[in-house]
Enzyme design. Structure first.
Site, short mmCIF file in Angstrom:
data_model
loop_
_atom_site.label_atom_id
_atom_site.label_comp_id
_atom_site.label_asym_id
_atom_site.label_seq_id
_atom_site.Cartn_x
_atom_site.Cartn_y
_atom_site.Cartn_z
N LYS A 197 -5.09 -6.31 19.36
CA LYS A 197 -5.87 -7.17 18.00
C LYS A 197 -4.56 -6.55 16.39
O LYS A 197 -4.27 -5.90 15.96
CB LYS A 197 -7.44 -6.14 17.45
CG LYS A 197 -7.90 -6.67 15.97
CD LYS A 197 -8.81 -5.92 15.15
CE LYS A 197 -8.34 -5.46 13.63
NZ LYS A 197 -7.45 -6.54 13.10
N GLU A 207 0.95 5.26 15.87
CA GLU A 207 2.20 5.39 15.01
C GLU A 207 1.88 5.38 13.28
O GLU A 207 0.84 4.27 13.29
CB GLU A 207 2.80 4.34 15.04
CG GLU A 207 3.38 4.19 16.80
CD GLU A 207 4.76 5.00 16.80
OE1 GLU A 207 4.61 5.32 16.38
OE2 GLU A 207 5.04 5.06 18.29
N CYS A 245 6.84 1.43 7.73
CA CYS A 245 6.63 2.80 7.97
C CYS A 245 7.68 4.10 7.89
O CYS A 245 7.16 4.65 7.14
CB CYS A 245 5.77 3.29 9.29
SG CYS A 245 6.94 2.15 10.41
N GLU A 296 2.46 7.77 0.73
CA GLU A 296 3.50 7.06 1.10
C GLU A 296 2.50 5.20 0.37
O GLU A 296 1.72 5.54 -0.01
CB GLU A 296 2.44 6.77 2.78
CG GLU A 296 3.07 4.76 3.31
CD GLU A 296 2.96 4.57 4.53
OE1 GLU A 296 1.40 4.81 5.24
OE2 GLU A 296 4.14 4.76 5.24
P1 TAP Z 1 -4.45 0.26 8.80
O1 TAP Z 1 -5.39 -0.68 7.39
O2 TAP Z 1 -4.12 0.77 9.01
O3 TAP Z 1 -4.40 -0.80 9.76
C1 TAP Z 1 -4.18 -1.37 10.82
C2 TAP Z 1 -4.90 -2.32 11.89
O4 TAP Z 1 -6.15 -1.70 12.17
C3 TAP Z 1 -4.88 -3.40 11.24
O5 TAP Z 1 -4.94 -4.20 11.94
C4 TAP Z 1 -6.90 -3.10 11.09
O6 TAP Z 1 -7.85 -3.80 10.83
C5 TAP Z 1 -7.51 -2.03 11.49
N1 TAP Z 1 -8.43 -1.45 11.04
C6 TAP Z 1 -8.27 -1.05 10.07
N2 TAP Z 1 -9.83 0.00 10.26
C7 TAP Z 1 -10.14 0.11 11.16
C8 TAP Z 1 -10.93 0.55 12.19
N3 TAP Z 1 -12.00 1.78 11.43
N4 TAP Z 1 -11.02 0.98 13.50
C9 TAP Z 1 -9.51 0.13 14.75
N5 TAP Z 1 -8.90 -0.61 13.95
C10 TAP Z 1 -9.20 -0.82 12.25
O7 TAP Z 1 -3.31 -0.24 8.45
P2 TAP Z 1 -2.70 -1.31 7.27
O8 TAP Z 1 -2.37 -1.22 5.98
O9 TAP Z 1 -2.54 -2.45 7.93
O10 TAP Z 1 -0.58 -0.60 8.11
C11 TAP Z 1 0.28 -0.31 7.28
C12 TAP Z 1 -0.37 1.49 7.60
O11 TAP Z 1 0.63 1.28 8.96
C13 TAP Z 1 1.21 2.00 6.76
O12 TAP Z 1 0.54 3.59 6.37
C14 TAP Z 1 2.39 2.36 7.67
O13 TAP Z 1 3.14 3.52 7.93
C15 TAP Z 1 1.42 1.93 9.41
N6 TAP Z 1 2.43 1.61 9.87
C16 TAP Z 1 3.39 2.77 11.42
C17 TAP Z 1 4.39 2.12 11.69
C18 TAP Z 1 4.81 3.01 12.70
S1 TAP Z 1 5.38 2.78 14.04
N7 TAP Z 1 4.52 4.65 12.90
C19 TAP Z 1 4.74 0.77 11.88
C20 TAP Z 1 4.13 0.24 10.80
C21 TAP Z 1 2.84 0.29 10.16
P3 TAP Z 1 -7.63 -5.10 8.94
O14 TAP Z 1 -6.14 -5.59 8.97
O15 TAP Z 1 -8.03 -5.88 9.74
O16 TAP Z 1 -7.75 -3.89 8.76
#
Ligand code: TAP
Length: 490
Positions: free
Chosen positions: A196, A270, A304, A401
């Protein structure tokens, strides 16, 4: 290169010429007006017929409509992956590897198209999509294709068996690259996948679905279902999933960990980060400035492992800050498709609002904010490169963050103080150390609680290298040999 570009712009200003951007052409780039779900090798309409808009964050215009998968669609996708599982496991490992090689090559062949779509959909500068995201995505497929028939060497004397169906959920900051990080090792180990993508950046994952179809991967081995957070939740909770691989925020990661407790499903998380980039007095200052710029402004700071905290030794604070501000003024913020652009658009309206809120928080906490003197477009979500000085260790902009082009700057006197400050956040994903002394690199990095630490460089990625965090930055490792562990039972 940056100096040449700045000189060209100054020259244009001095002569009263207009600076002419050079946007990448979007001719021959196909983005359909509507995308369905990729299940069992075919694009199928979502059961409830609902779609969401995918917006170009650089001009706020709609790019396409993308299907929203509901629980019934998630169920279909998981069942397709379950049915495909036996055949995929029985296939000779070298044959599985061939499919991965094929996908890798097609990613390379369609690199230009994928890079343009990544920049249109996500806002990142075309230079980064073209030179980092897409080549690295292909490299991950190449790397894990090589492992497919060598698992016996990865796990000597052990019998490495696939887990079954992997449910994979990815964020919006590196859409295609995160899909490659997840899918390639899972398939190499004989698992099937339901992926997803994030709500705001589904388009390159759907292009990947087209590529997978063109490579004639057996139907159901990879299923790509778009949708909102609830789609991800339904995937995590589905009983047919054997492993969850999640990359995203710490908040959602914690919710997933709770949901999985007691289910016996394997998982890797992650999550977020708040890395310290530590610069000692004996560092090569100009190189360190480049590393600081790259560390925090690469991909608008939506990284991240971004070096979002700078710790600078007191004796060089003034000279380093002066150089940093001068360098910030050379950065071009604007059209992601312009090859001269250094900083593109913030990924979404929501993230734009979140970053602006953190700027207010930083000022209210007594921080001293400085932004570069660049111009930004009137339309779209853009934020000038920003630094904050006079911040405390307890400041929210030091602890939390932001995921944007915002750097908080603190000073230190001794290596011990630097280590203490660097480790003093809830996160432990990455870090950087800048010094002329090799012994100091080892002394300091050995005491930093972070999964990835760069010395005299920053933001270097390679498929052979494991990646992951400590503390609230997650658990498990992806990439390299370690990345295989997450997809096998021994
Ligand atoms: P999230 O809001 O956590 O979303 C990540 C993914 O999870 C999206 O596909 C999201 O869908 C989905 N999601 C949302 N709520 C969920 C739930 N309750 N159950 C299952 N899946 C759910 O993060 P983001 O804003 O997309 O990404 C930014 C974050 O990712 C930052 O904190 C960043 O640090 C972290 N990140 C970490 C890494 C590593 S390798 N550590 C790499 C890249 C990013 P929707 O998009 O539809 O909300």
């Amino acid at each position: 290169m940056a100096k040449q570009k700045a000189a060209a712009i100054n020259l244009a200003f001095n002569h009263g010429w207009t600076y002419a951007p050079a946007p990448e052409s979007t001719d021959h780039i196909e983005i359909k007006s509507q995308y369905d779900l990729f299940i069992n090798g075919k694009f199928v309409a979502p059961t409830q017929g609902q779609y969401m808009d995918s917006i170009n964050p650089a001009n706020e215009k709609k790019l396409s409509s993308v299907a929203i998968a509901q629980t019934a669609d998630v169920d279909k996708a998981v069942k397709a992956a379950q049915q495909a599982s036996t055949g995929w496991q029985k296939l000779k490992p070298s044959e599985r590897g061939k499919y991965l090689f094929r996908i890798a090559r097609m990613l390379q062949e369609r690199g230009r198209e994928l890079a343009i779509i990544e920049s249109l959909d996500g806002g990142k500068p075309i230079r980064e999509s073209r030179d980092v995201d897409i080549p690295l995505a292909a490299a991950h497929f190449f790397y894990y294709a090589g492992w497919a028939d060598k698992l016996a060497y990865a796990f000597p004397g052990r019998d490495a068996q696939p887990l079954g169906v992997a449910g994979q959920i990815i964020p919006w900051n590196f859409p295609l690259l995160m899909a490659a990080w997840k899918i390639a090792p899972a398939l190499a180990c004989g698992n099937t996948v339901v992926l997803k993508p994030a709500e705001t950046t589904s388009l390159t994952a759907l292009k990947l679905a087209e590529i997978i179809q063109a490579c004639e991967l057996p139907p159901g081995v990879v299923n790509i279902i778009t949708g909102a957070g609830s789609t991800g939740q339904a995937l995590v909770n589905h009983a047919g999933i054997n492993k969850v691989a999640f990359t995203g925020s710490t908040q959602v990661g914690k919710a997933i960990q709770k949901a999985l407790a007691g289910t016996g499903k394997k998982y890797t998380l992650e999550l977020g980060g708040k890395a310290a980039n530590i610069v000692f007095e004996d560092a090569a200052i100009d190189q360190a400035v480049e590393g600081i710029i790259n560390g925090i402004f690469f991909n608008q700071g939506h990284v991240c492992c971004a070096g979002s905290r700078l710790l600078v030794q007191e004796g060089i604070k003034d000279v380093l800050l002066k150089k940093l501000k001068l360098r910030m003024d050379t950065l071009i913020v604007g059209d992601p498709l312009d090859k001269n652009t250094d900083i593109g658009a913030i990924n979404s309206k929501e993230q734009f609002g979140k970053i602006k809120n953190y700027l207010r928080i930083g000022i209210n906490e007594g921080g001293n904010m400085h932004q570069s003197n660049c111009t930004i477009p009137n339309k779209g979500y853009f934020i000038k490169p920003t630094i904050f000085t006079d911040v405390a260790q307890s400041s929210r902009i030091v602890q939390e963050e932001i995921f944007g082009p915002v750097l908080s700057i603190q000073t230190f006197r001794t290596p011990e103080e630097a280590i203490e400050k660097a480790n003093n956040t809830p996160y432990g994903l990455s870090g950087g150390v800048w010094t002329d002394k090799g012994a100091k690199v080892f002394k300091v990095t050995g005491k930093l609680k972070a999964g990835v630490i760069w010395a005299n460089t920053y933001n270097k990625f390679d498929p052979t290298s494991p990646f992951g965090g400590y503390k609230e930055s997650g658990m498990g490792r992806e990439g390299g040999l370690h990345g295989l562990h997450a997809y096998v039972k021994l």
